[in-house]
Design an enzyme around this catalytic site. Structure first.
Site, PDB file in Angstrom:
ATOM      1  N   LYS A 299     107.065  21.715  33.319  1.00  0.00           N
ATOM      2  CA  LYS A 299     105.693  21.281  33.116  1.00  0.00           C
ATOM      3  C   LYS A 299     105.487  20.822  31.674  1.00  0.00           C
ATOM      4  CE  LYS A 299     104.205  25.022  36.162  1.00  0.00           C
ATOM      5  NZ  LYS A 299     103.524  26.325  36.190  1.00  0.00           N
ATOM      6  N   GLY A 300     106.289  21.383  30.765  1.00  0.00           N
ATOM      7  CA  GLY A 300     106.075  21.161  29.337  1.00  0.00           C
ATOM      8  C   GLY A 300     106.031  19.716  28.894  1.00  0.00           C
TER       9      GLY A 300
ATOM     10  N   GLU B 283     111.284  15.082  27.323  1.00  0.00           N
ATOM     11  CA  GLU B 283     111.247  16.550  27.257  1.00  0.00           C
ATOM     12  C   GLU B 283     110.360  17.031  26.104  1.00  0.00           C
ATOM     13  OE1 GLU B 283     111.335  19.295  28.521  1.00  0.00           O
ATOM     14  OE2 GLU B 283     113.366  20.116  28.609  1.00  0.00           O
ATOM     15  N   ASP B 284     109.830  18.244  26.251  1.00  0.00           N
ATOM     16  CA  ASP B 284     108.993  18.815  25.190  1.00  0.00           C
ATOM     17  C   ASP B 284     109.829  19.350  24.025  1.00  0.00           C
ATOM     18  OD1 ASP B 284     110.091  20.902  26.679  1.00  0.00           O
ATOM     19  OD2 ASP B 284     108.173  21.817  27.205  1.00  0.00           O
TER      20      ASP B 284
ATOM     21  N   ASP C 223     116.354  23.005  23.052  1.00  0.00           N
ATOM     22  CA  ASP C 223     116.716  24.284  22.452  1.00  0.00           C
ATOM     23  C   ASP C 223     118.243  24.400  22.478  1.00  0.00           C
ATOM     24  OD1 ASP C 223     115.909  26.881  21.463  1.00  0.00           O
ATOM     25  OD2 ASP C 223     116.335  27.719  23.438  1.00  0.00           O
TER      26      ASP C 223
ATOM     27  N   LYS D 277     115.161  22.119  18.255  1.00  0.00           N
ATOM     28  CA  LYS D 277     115.578  23.244  17.393  1.00  0.00           C
ATOM     29  C   LYS D 277     117.093  23.126  17.218  1.00  0.00           C
ATOM     30  CE  LYS D 277     112.405  26.725  19.306  1.00  0.00           C
ATOM     31  NZ  LYS D 277     112.393  27.975  20.110  1.00  0.00           N
TER      32      LYS D 277
ATOM     33  N   PHE E 214     109.641  30.802  18.052  1.00  0.00           N
ATOM     34  CA  PHE E 214     109.095  30.553  19.384  1.00  0.00           C
ATOM     35  C   PHE E 214     107.748  29.858  19.221  1.00  0.00           C
ATOM     36  CE2 PHE E 214     107.429  31.025  23.582  1.00  0.00           C
ATOM     37  CZ  PHE E 214     108.556  30.813  24.366  1.00  0.00           C
ATOM     38  N   VAL E 215     107.621  28.685  19.825  1.00  0.00           N
ATOM     39  CA  VAL E 215     106.407  27.888  19.650  1.00  0.00           C
ATOM     40  C   VAL E 215     105.703  27.616  20.979  1.00  0.00           C
ATOM     41  CG1 VAL E 215     107.145  26.767  17.504  1.00  0.00           C
ATOM     42  CG2 VAL E 215     107.771  25.733  19.700  1.00  0.00           C
TER      43      VAL E 215
ATOM     44  N   ARG F 115      99.587  26.035  26.976  1.00  0.00           N
ATOM     45  CA  ARG F 115     100.099  24.665  27.126  1.00  0.00           C
ATOM     46  C   ARG F 115      99.099  23.612  26.646  1.00  0.00           C
ATOM     47  NH1 ARG F 115     104.847  24.633  30.171  1.00  0.00           N
ATOM     48  NH2 ARG F 115     105.019  26.169  31.826  1.00  0.00           N
TER      49      ARG F 115
HETATM   50  P1  IMP Z   1     117.362  24.367  26.736  1.00  0.00           P
HETATM   51  O1  IMP Z   1     117.443  23.227  25.745  1.00  0.00           O
HETATM   52  O2  IMP Z   1     118.118  24.123  27.974  1.00  0.00           O
HETATM   53  O3  IMP Z   1     117.754  25.665  26.083  1.00  0.00           O
HETATM   54  O4  IMP Z   1     115.884  24.560  27.231  1.00  0.00           O
HETATM   55  C1  IMP Z   1     114.813  24.031  26.604  1.00  0.00           C
HETATM   56  C2  IMP Z   1     113.565  24.482  27.334  1.00  0.00           C
HETATM   57  O5  IMP Z   1     113.316  25.870  27.084  1.00  0.00           O
HETATM   58  C3  IMP Z   1     112.360  23.744  26.777  1.00  0.00           C
HETATM   59  O6  IMP Z   1     112.109  22.570  27.486  1.00  0.00           O
HETATM   60  C4  IMP Z   1     111.266  24.748  26.949  1.00  0.00           C
HETATM   61  O7  IMP Z   1     110.711  24.640  28.234  1.00  0.00           O
HETATM   62  C5  IMP Z   1     111.960  26.094  26.812  1.00  0.00           C
HETATM   63  N1  IMP Z   1     111.801  26.587  25.426  1.00  0.00           N
HETATM   64  C6  IMP Z   1     112.744  26.665  24.468  1.00  0.00           C
HETATM   65  N2  IMP Z   1     112.236  27.111  23.308  1.00  0.00           N
HETATM   66  C7  IMP Z   1     110.924  27.310  23.533  1.00  0.00           C
HETATM   67  C8  IMP Z   1     109.819  27.739  22.693  1.00  0.00           C
HETATM   68  O8  IMP Z   1     109.937  28.022  21.484  1.00  0.00           O
HETATM   69  N3  IMP Z   1     108.613  27.789  23.305  1.00  0.00           N
HETATM   70  C9  IMP Z   1     108.402  27.477  24.596  1.00  0.00           C
HETATM   71  N4  IMP Z   1     109.389  27.066  25.416  1.00  0.00           N
HETATM   72  C10 IMP Z   1     110.634  26.974  24.885  1.00  0.00           C
HETATM   73 MG    MG Z   2     110.785  22.385  29.229  1.00  0.00          MG
END
Ligand code: IMP
Ligand code: MG
Length: 176
Positions: A41-42, A97-98, A101, A129, A150-151, A163
């Site tokens: 959803k982000g 993507e939002d 990570d 990040k 964490f944001v 959100r």
């Molecule tokens: P990754 O890159 O596969 O580890 O996943 C990234 C997803 O994890 C992002 O799209 C977010 O939905 C969630 N996520 C990672 N860090 C945060 C944060 O600091 N706040 C909220 N959601 C996060």
């Molecule tokens: Mg996401």
């Protein structure tokens, strides 16, 4: 109880970055057929702002994925909860993507779209990040790099809350 600590990225900064990304995308895809795929959803908030800064005709679609399996910790395996309805074979796909990570979600999605024979697959994120990265996924359009905090806000949640905040906030942890 989780609350908000401070603003990390202001509304003005987000707006400026989205504009820059939209301009770059519009130049790079001139004359090509582009489909924006927002990751729910982000990514929905960024997606709706970004598409209005792109001056080309674009197709839009959405996907919902979960990066966690049965366990509470990130498994690096993603589950598709909602798929796109567009046939993207031969189309240029830009994943929206939002926040990136560990990079695992986008790496999986990139592979999936390549397997589905998209003409090209690129990645666009408003936040990243870099210190948290576990896989080396190419980010073609990166908005703002942030530290390992964490944001929430601008689409991002903590337990489905926050959100709709127009800025990006750092969450207050228990001890603070
Ligand atoms: P990754 O890159 O596969 O580890 O996943 C990234 C997803 O994890 C992002 O799209 C977010 O939905 C969630 N996520 C990672 N860090 C945060 C944060 O600091 N706040 C909220 N959601 C996060
Ligand atoms: Mg996401």
């Amino acid at each position: 109880m989780t609350g908000l600590k401070e603003i990390l990225v202001s509304q003005d900064e987000l707006k400026q970055k989205v504009k820059e990304l939209g301009t770059a995308i519009s130049q790079d895809y001139e004359g090509q057929e582009l489909v924006l795929v927002g990751i729910l959803k982000g990514g929905a908030v960024f997606m709706s702002d970004l598409m209005r800064e792109i001056t080309l005709p674009v197709g839009i679609d959405y996907m919902a994925v979960s990066s966690y399996g049965a366990s509470a910790t990130s498994s690096g395996v993603i589950t598709i909860k909602k798929d796109i309805d567009t046939d993207i074979r031969g189309q240029h796909v830009l994943l929206i993507e939002d926040l990136i990570d560990t990079g695992q979600t986008l790496q999986h999605l990139r592979d999936l779209f390549l397997m589905r024979e998209a003409a090209s697959v690129r990645i666009c994120t408003i936040l990243s990040k870099p210190s948290r990265r576990l896989v080396d996924v190419p980010i073609d359009y990166c908005g703002i790099e942030i530290p390992d905090e964490f944001v929430v806000g601008y689409g991002l949640d903590y337990a489905e809350q926050f959100r709709n905040l127009p800025e990006v906030w750092v969450v207050k942890t228990g001890e603070e």
